[in-house]
Design a protein around this motif. Structure first.
Motif, PDB file in Angstrom:
ATOM      1  N   SER A  38       0.940 -34.725  30.256  1.00 53.38           N
ATOM      2  CA  SER A  38       2.026 -34.902  31.211  1.00 53.38           C
ATOM      3  C   SER A  38       3.031 -35.932  30.707  1.00 53.38           C
ATOM      4  CB  SER A  38       1.463 -35.338  32.563  1.00 53.38           C
ATOM      5  OG  SER A  38       2.504 -35.566  33.488  1.00 53.38           O
ATOM      6  N   ILE A  42      -0.396 -27.505  42.760  1.00 55.75           N
ATOM      7  CA  ILE A  42       0.535 -28.573  43.119  1.00 55.75           C
ATOM      8  C   ILE A  42       0.488 -29.689  42.083  1.00 55.75           C
ATOM      9  CG2 ILE A  42       0.875 -30.470  44.763  1.00 55.75           C
ATOM     10  CD1 ILE A  42       0.394 -28.475  46.992  1.00 55.75           C
ATOM     11  N   LYS A  43      -0.704 -30.031  41.631  1.00 56.85           N
ATOM     12  CA  LYS A  43      -0.826 -31.071  40.612  1.00 56.85           C
ATOM     13  C   LYS A  43      -0.153 -30.633  39.314  1.00 56.85           C
ATOM     14  CE  LYS A  43      -4.031 -34.242  38.369  1.00 56.85           C
ATOM     15  NZ  LYS A  43      -5.434 -34.735  38.260  1.00 56.85           N
ATOM     16  N   GLU A  59       3.555 -31.011  39.813  1.00 56.20           N
ATOM     17  CA  GLU A  59       3.956 -32.426  39.832  1.00 56.20           C
ATOM     18  C   GLU A  59       3.931 -33.039  38.440  1.00 56.20           C
ATOM     19  OE1 GLU A  59       2.507 -33.831  44.286  1.00 56.20           O
ATOM     20  OE2 GLU A  59       1.088 -33.925  42.613  1.00 56.20           O
ATOM     21  N   GLN A  60       2.964 -32.663  37.633  1.00 56.86           N
ATOM     22  CA  GLN A  60       2.786 -33.319  36.342  1.00 56.86           C
ATOM     23  C   GLN A  60       3.581 -32.689  35.198  1.00 56.86           C
ATOM     24  OE1 GLN A  60      -1.634 -33.573  36.007  1.00 56.86           O
ATOM     25  NE2 GLN A  60      -1.281 -35.764  36.278  1.00 56.86           N
ATOM     26  N   SER A  84       6.606 -30.563  35.734  1.00 60.07           N
ATOM     27  CA  SER A  84       7.943 -30.072  36.097  1.00 60.07           C
ATOM     28  C   SER A  84       9.030 -30.996  35.578  1.00 60.07           C
ATOM     29  CB  SER A  84       8.087 -29.973  37.625  1.00 60.07           C
ATOM     30  OG  SER A  84       7.415 -28.862  38.132  1.00 60.07           O
ATOM     31  N   SER A 125      11.760 -33.221  36.391  1.00 57.33           N
ATOM     32  CA  SER A 125      11.760 -34.012  37.623  1.00 57.33           C
ATOM     33  C   SER A 125      12.882 -33.644  38.592  1.00 57.33           C
ATOM     34  CB  SER A 125      11.840 -35.510  37.294  1.00 57.33           C
ATOM     35  OG  SER A 125      13.030 -35.803  36.576  1.00 57.33           O
ATOM     36  N   LEU A 133      12.045 -31.298  41.425  1.00 62.65           N
ATOM     37  CA  LEU A 133      11.219 -31.769  42.535  1.00 62.65           C
ATOM     38  C   LEU A 133      11.956 -32.776  43.412  1.00 62.65           C
ATOM     39  CD1 LEU A 133       7.713 -32.250  40.866  1.00 62.65           C
ATOM     40  CD2 LEU A 133       8.697 -30.224  41.941  1.00 62.65           C
ATOM     41  N   THR A 186       8.574 -29.939  48.893  1.00 59.81           N
ATOM     42  CA  THR A 186       8.253 -31.052  49.790  1.00 59.81           C
ATOM     43  C   THR A 186       7.673 -30.536  51.101  1.00 59.81           C
ATOM     44  OG1 THR A 186       9.987 -32.452  48.835  1.00 59.81           O
ATOM     45  CG2 THR A 186       9.198 -33.036  51.041  1.00 59.81           C
ATOM     46  N   CYS A 202       4.072 -29.453  50.561  1.00 57.39           N
ATOM     47  CA  CYS A 202       3.169 -30.611  50.481  1.00 57.39           C
ATOM     48  C   CYS A 202       2.926 -31.208  51.865  1.00 57.39           C
ATOM     49  CB  CYS A 202       3.745 -31.668  49.542  1.00 57.39           C
ATOM     50  SG  CYS A 202       3.804 -31.158  47.804  1.00 57.39           S
TER      51      CYS A 202
END
Length: 245
Positions: A37, A195-196, A199-200, A202, A204, A207, A217, A220
């Protein structure tokens, strides 16, 4: 590289290919997800610097999104299975616990979530099934943007469903309970892992802004609500809440 009507210059493309080759080598040398990541995030930071240089600053958001999609496929495609398998293994207990918990909520109705939708309407029923399918399909997608696409498509389908019986703009207050209901009905087996992964790995900006960030969002938030969901939170008697009663 041709993206819609805009041609990415050879200078930028060569730089991306050069950096991507280095990143792939680093990914193969990395053992843990956190290391991978960090490698991807550093690459995106450098890419973002390239995209803000004057010669590239006229790229539209749509072109940048297509460029990121291309890069994600090149970087993460060959390693997706090993990366995702590791994430799934690390989050196996969380995924199983959530799947079991969601199964216990299966008898919850939209009215229990303070949302009135006529599920006897064939058009609404069809859109509900499509939204469920979009969410389930997220698990088979192999890049962060593709998984985000599934979330966006799911959410937009839900909005179309809610719009059938409403002449007003669909707000987050209506979208969220409907999304909660869709998650319960879909019960994706690896949603915590997906989801993890998003998040790790993408870019940024996806998001933190735009429709993908907004709908992610909401997803989540819906999951957090579901994880804490019980009869008391819905003001339902215990016997009515339990699926076997």
């Amino acid at each position: 590289m041709e993206i819609q009507s805009f041609t990415i210059s050879n200078e930028l493309l060569n730089e991306i290919h050069h950096q991507a080759a280095q990143v792939v080598d680093q990914l193969y040398d990395s053992v843990k997800i956190e290391q991978m990541s960090q490698v991807i995030c550093k690459f995106y930071q450098k890419l973002n610097e390239n995209l803000t240089v004057n010669s590239f600053s006229n790229l539209t958001d749509n072109v940048v999104n297509q460029l990121i999609r291309y890069i994600e496929t090149r970087l993460l495609g060959p390693m997706y299975n090993s990366i995702h398998d590791q994430i799934v293994n690390e989050n196996e207990q969380q995924d199983l616990s959530l799947e079991t918990h969601i199964s216990s909520l299966n008898r919850i109705k939209l009215i229990d979530l303070q949302l009135k939708v006529d599920l006897d309407n064939p058009e609404i029923g069809d859109l509900l099934e499509k939204s469920i399918s979009h969410l389930i399909e997220m698990g088979s997608k192999k890049s962060p943007l593709q998984k985000l696409d599934s979330i966006v498509n799911c959410s937009k389908t839900i909005i179309r469903m809610l719009q059938i019986d409403s002449t007003n703009h669909i707000s987050a207050d209506e979208l969220l309970p409907a999304l909660i209901y869709v998650i319960i009905k879909a019960n994706p087996a690896t949603i915590k892992s997906d989801i993890k992964f998003i998040e790790q790995f993408s870019y940024s900006n996806h998001l933190m802004s735009g429709e993908s960030g907004y709908y992610f969002t909401n997803l989540c938030c819906a999951l957090i609500f579901i994880e804490n969901l019980d009869g008391q939170s819905l003001n339902l008697p215990g016997k009515k809440f339990l699926p076997n009663n």
